[in-house]
Design a protein around this motif. Structure first.
Motif, PDB file in Angstrom:
ATOM      1  N   SER B  12       0.858  -1.184   0.000  1.00 22.27           N
ATOM      2  CA  SER B  12       0.000   0.000   0.000  1.00 22.27           C
ATOM      3  C   SER B  12       0.895   1.236   0.000  1.00 22.27           C
ATOM      4  N   GLY B  13       0.268   2.383   0.079  1.00 21.47           N
ATOM      5  CA  GLY B  13       1.017   3.636   0.126  1.00 21.47           C
ATOM      6  C   GLY B  13       1.887   3.773   1.363  1.00 21.47           C
ATOM      7  N   SER B  47      -2.878   8.157  -1.920  1.00 17.52           N
ATOM      8  CA  SER B  47      -1.894   7.299  -1.284  1.00 17.52           C
ATOM      9  C   SER B  47      -1.338   6.348  -2.339  1.00 17.52           C
ATOM     10  N   GLY B 219      -6.506   5.638  -2.922  1.00 16.86           N
ATOM     11  CA  GLY B 219      -5.204   5.013  -2.734  1.00 16.86           C
ATOM     12  C   GLY B 219      -5.049   3.862  -3.698  1.00 16.86           C
ATOM     13  N   GLY B 321      -5.663   5.485   2.092  1.00 13.98           N
ATOM     14  CA  GLY B 321      -6.647   5.918   1.109  1.00 13.98           C
ATOM     15  C   GLY B 321      -7.658   4.817   0.865  1.00 13.98           C
ATOM     16  N   THR B 323      -8.629   2.138  -1.341  1.00 11.15           N
ATOM     17  CA  THR B 323      -7.955   1.400  -2.408  1.00 11.15           C
ATOM     18  C   THR B 323      -8.934   0.551  -3.228  1.00 11.15           C
TER      19      THR B 323
END
Lengths: 292, 395, 85
Positions: B12-13, B47, B219, B321, B323
């Protein structure tokens, strides 16, 4: 797999007419079927086709415990419209409607909305196995006690998709097809055809697929001779079953969810054992056994 | 059959693997910033996974000039981590892959379309051949050597929750021995502009469940878990998946009903299936996007189920975020760890509760809590609501 | 004002794809949203915001703001008249 019975079905499909590189579906008057004008006015052709077909299949049936849809490419026209607007308007002042409607589960969601169905609602989007995946899920739902399960598929032709698929060499054997079919499945029904088994594969070569077909038939306690009709979208099946094969894609064209059309054909036939054998572009292979 | 969670993978971010994600959550380090890797004129925080496509290919051992959508790359990274973590032998068992995505290869299709739109004989075909959602799943299956049942689900923001459900159901019906389930989505102009056109993107950092919340941040990422029967596990399971449900709000194409009917139904059914009492749920990973509508609707549903005893809950959306197709994949990983390591995650940017519900989320990271059961929500367009219930594993 | 009202009716019909509705069918003072009027919803509100910005140069940042402005074709016309530069 526990057999699931097809108690109702509906179809919007080509009548076999080829128009250039495509076989467009013959569409009904949607206003007659989708009477909610507020929802209808936002629907693209794809959504109307799926929703109308789904509503026809739902009819007056109540106690719908699952709505399961399948599509290879989803709402292409809305997707194209929205991408085009991003480019033309340079990411400013974009109409939200095509974005909203481009979501893959739009048809399932709209059917739930129109009929107030609060139950399980899922959409499969796996290339040439989208509809087969939906059928497997539907059969599991029935096995787990669902009373009536609506399962269906939708795909649409657009100019952009025809041009891109032609360039990719995907339209060499058949024109590009489209359509929608829906089925109402239940655990028990008298004199109704039943889906008895479904199997999916990816990337098999012809000899492997032939072996898979044989073991699939055996697993269902049948011999190859017991199969009365083969609805085929695969050269492998033609070699194995000869005269018993009917090339269903000559009637509906080639697209990811063409096997939904084949299943609908199977429900219209009076054969004890119908085998649907399909190959989507050498990528995906699938088998569906329908018995009466 | 007891369905065990034996492998976790997340990108992920805020991290490229599970431990990096947890570390960022612990340190309250979020992933929001201006887009770096994809071009957009929109001035909103997102993100992003902090690696370019080329860097991701390097991490995966994929040739740099091979055309692969970012959605597939992110999915490959997280699914690989989950499979390896589970220690299952993919050759000795029937192992399936059920993945989800909301955009598939849209990042490449957008590039293709720039050339194609005015002249249909132009545009690199390799870029649009991965447009469909199934393409990313097949890339992941190939990368991991999965030859068993493979499919893709797309129900907008609840997609990965539904992939996890199907995996569990197929195990129960003995159609598979183990299954990698979850989802992946990359950021692209299509979704960012889509959510912008709906006027539900917050131009500031999102504030889930806060009275002043004004929208969501998007994200990207991927999250997968490995499910198998507890009896066949080669390692101690993180937890069990004992409840799941999908229900439809049937209220509006994009909005949720004010009283949270769909959310109420999916949570109630998941709890009923699990057999646990509501008071035995010790943490809830809420969907909590930060839009006024979602958080109100979800909050109302929580109050209908738990009354004035809503368990500790939080939304991780201000970290990673929204996603979309990956969200419940990543959040299932977080939820499984909440059970196994007693984590409760902070809900960033919360100051004051919404007047309608007065619900206050957890705002600090804590560990070592005795978490018996975790409820995890994912809600999407088309009224699609999914709830999963993870429970402590005991020998 | 009458002219603007007629123009707005045409724009609403075209942009919201109001099939089978003619400008004469729309009562300028009837509510646009909810039961009893045209039955528009929150997605239509977003489309109306675009009509205002594209065709009249009027920007509305928060859809919630639109509630009173978008009550009827008449309130919409009044708002445009008052805010157009």
């Amino acid at each position: 797999m526990q057999p699931v019975f097809i108690i109702n079905s509906s179809s919007i499909a080509s009548d076999g007419t080829v128009a250039g590189l495509t076989m467009p579906a013959v569409e009904p008057d949607y206003k007659e079927i989708i009477t909610d004008a507020t929802l209808r006015r936002r629907m693209s052709r794809f959504v109307k086709m799926g929703v109308a077909c789904g509503l026809e299949c739902l009819g007056q049936t109540s106690d719908i415990d699952a709505v399961i849809t399948a599509t290879g490419l989803g709402c292409l026209s809305d997707t194209e419209k929205f991408i085009e607007s991003i480019v033309v308007n340079n990411e400013r002042l974009l109409n939200p409607t095509p974005f909203i409607q481009s979501t893959f589960n739009t048809v399932g969601g709209q059917l739930a909305l129109l009929k107030g169905i609060h139950s399980y609602n899922v959409t499969y989007v796996h290339r040439g196995l989208s509809f087969e995946s939906a059928l497997i899920d539907a059969a599991l739902q029935v096995a787990d006690g669902a009373r009536n399960v609506l399962v269906g598929a939708i795909d649409e032709i657009t100019v952009a998709s025809t041009d891109a698929q032609r360039r990719m060499g995907l339209l060499k054997n058949y024109p590009l097809g489209e359509g929608s079919q829906f089925f109402m499945l239940a655990a028990k029904a008298d004199a109704a055809p039943a889906v008895c088994d479904v199997e999916t594969h990816t990337g098999l070569i012809n000899s492997e697929f032939a072996a898979v077909i044989e073991s699939f038939v055996q697993r269902n306690n049948l011999r190859l001779d017991d199969i009365d009709c083969v609805l085929s979208g695969s050269s492998v099946a033609e070699k194995m079953f000869g005269d018993k094969t009917v090339d269903f894609k000559k009637q509906c064209g080639e697209y990811q969810t063409a096997t939904a059309f084949a299943l609908w054909k199977a429900t219209q036939m009076n054969c004890a054992n119908v085998l649907i054998v399909n190959q989507y572009q050498q990528i995906n292979q699938s088998l569906i056994l329908v018995r009466r | 059959m007891r369905i065990a969670v034996t492998g976790l993978g997340a990108v992920s971010g805020i991290g490229l693997n599970v431990e990096e994600n947890i570390d960022a959550l612990r340190r309250k380090r979020h992933g929001m910033e201006k887009p770096r890797f994809f071009q957009t004129n929109l001035d909103v925080p997102v993100s992003e996974v902090k690696k370019s496509d080329t860097e991701l290919k390097h991490l995966l051992g994929v040739e740099p000039d091979k055309t692969i959508s970012r959605t597939a790359l992110l999915g490959m990274l997280a699914a690989r981590e989950a499979l390896s973590d589970s220690q299952i032998d993919a050759k000795a068992m029937r192992v399936g892959l059920i993945s989800s995505t909301s955009v598939g290869g849209m990042d490449l299709s957008e590039v293709f379309y720039n050339d194609f739109r005015t002249d249909h004989s132009r545009g690199r075909l390799r870029m649009v051949s991965q447009h469909d959602c199934g393409a990313s799943t097949e890339f992941i299956a190939n990368q991991l050597g999965i030859t068993g049942f493979t499919t893709t689900i797309s129900t907008a923001c609840s997609s990965a929750g539904n992939a996890i459900m199907l995996g569990a159901r197929m195990l129960k019906h003995n159609m598979l021995d183990a299954v990698i389930v979850g989802g992946t989505d990359s950021l692209c102009k299509f979704t960012l502009n889509g959510f912008n056109s709906l006027m539900i993107l917050d131009k500031e950092h999102c504030r889930p469940f806060d009275a002043t919340r004004a929208g969501l941040n998007l994200g990207e990422g991927a999250g997968y878990i490995v499910l198998q029967s507890a009896e066949t596990a080669r390692r101690k399971p993180y937890c069990l998946l004992i409840g799941y449900a999908n229900a439809n709000d049937a209220y509006h194409q994009t909005g949720c009903s004010p009283e949270g009917n769909g959310a109420f139904k999916s949570m109630s059914e998941a709890i009923a299936m699990s057999g646990v009492k509501p008071e035995e749920i010790d943490y809830i990973n809420v969907h909590g996007t930060g839009t006024p509508n979602n958080d109100l609707s979800e909050g109302m549903a929580l109050k209908r189920i738990f009354g004035d005893k809503v368990p500790p809950f939080s939304s991780v959306k201000a970290f990673i975020g929204h996603t979309l197709g990956a969200s419940e994949g990543i959040e299932a990983v977080y939820s499984a760890l909440s059970v196994s390591r007693g984590f409760i995650y902070p809900n960033l940017n919360f100051k004051s509760p919404a007047p309608e519900t007065q619900l206050v989320p957890e705002t600090e990271f804590s560990e070592g809590n005795n978490i018996r059961n975790v409820l995890s929500n994912a809600f999407g367009f088309g009224g699609n609501d999914t709830t999963l219930l993870f429970s402590k594993f005991e020998e | 004002m009458e002219e603007l009202i007629e123009k707005l009716k045409g724009e609403l019909i075209a942009e919201l794809n109001l099939e089978e509705i003619k400008p004469a069918d729309i009562d300028a003072e009837a509510p646009l949203f909810g039961d009893g009027g045209l039955g528009l919803d929150s997605i239509d509100a977003l489309e109306i915001i675009l009509i205002l910005e594209r065709n009249y140069g009027i920007k509305i940042d928060n859809p919630a703001q639109g509630k009173e402005i978008f009550y009827s074709v008449k309130t919409l016309a009044e708002y445009i008249t008052a805010h157009q530069k």
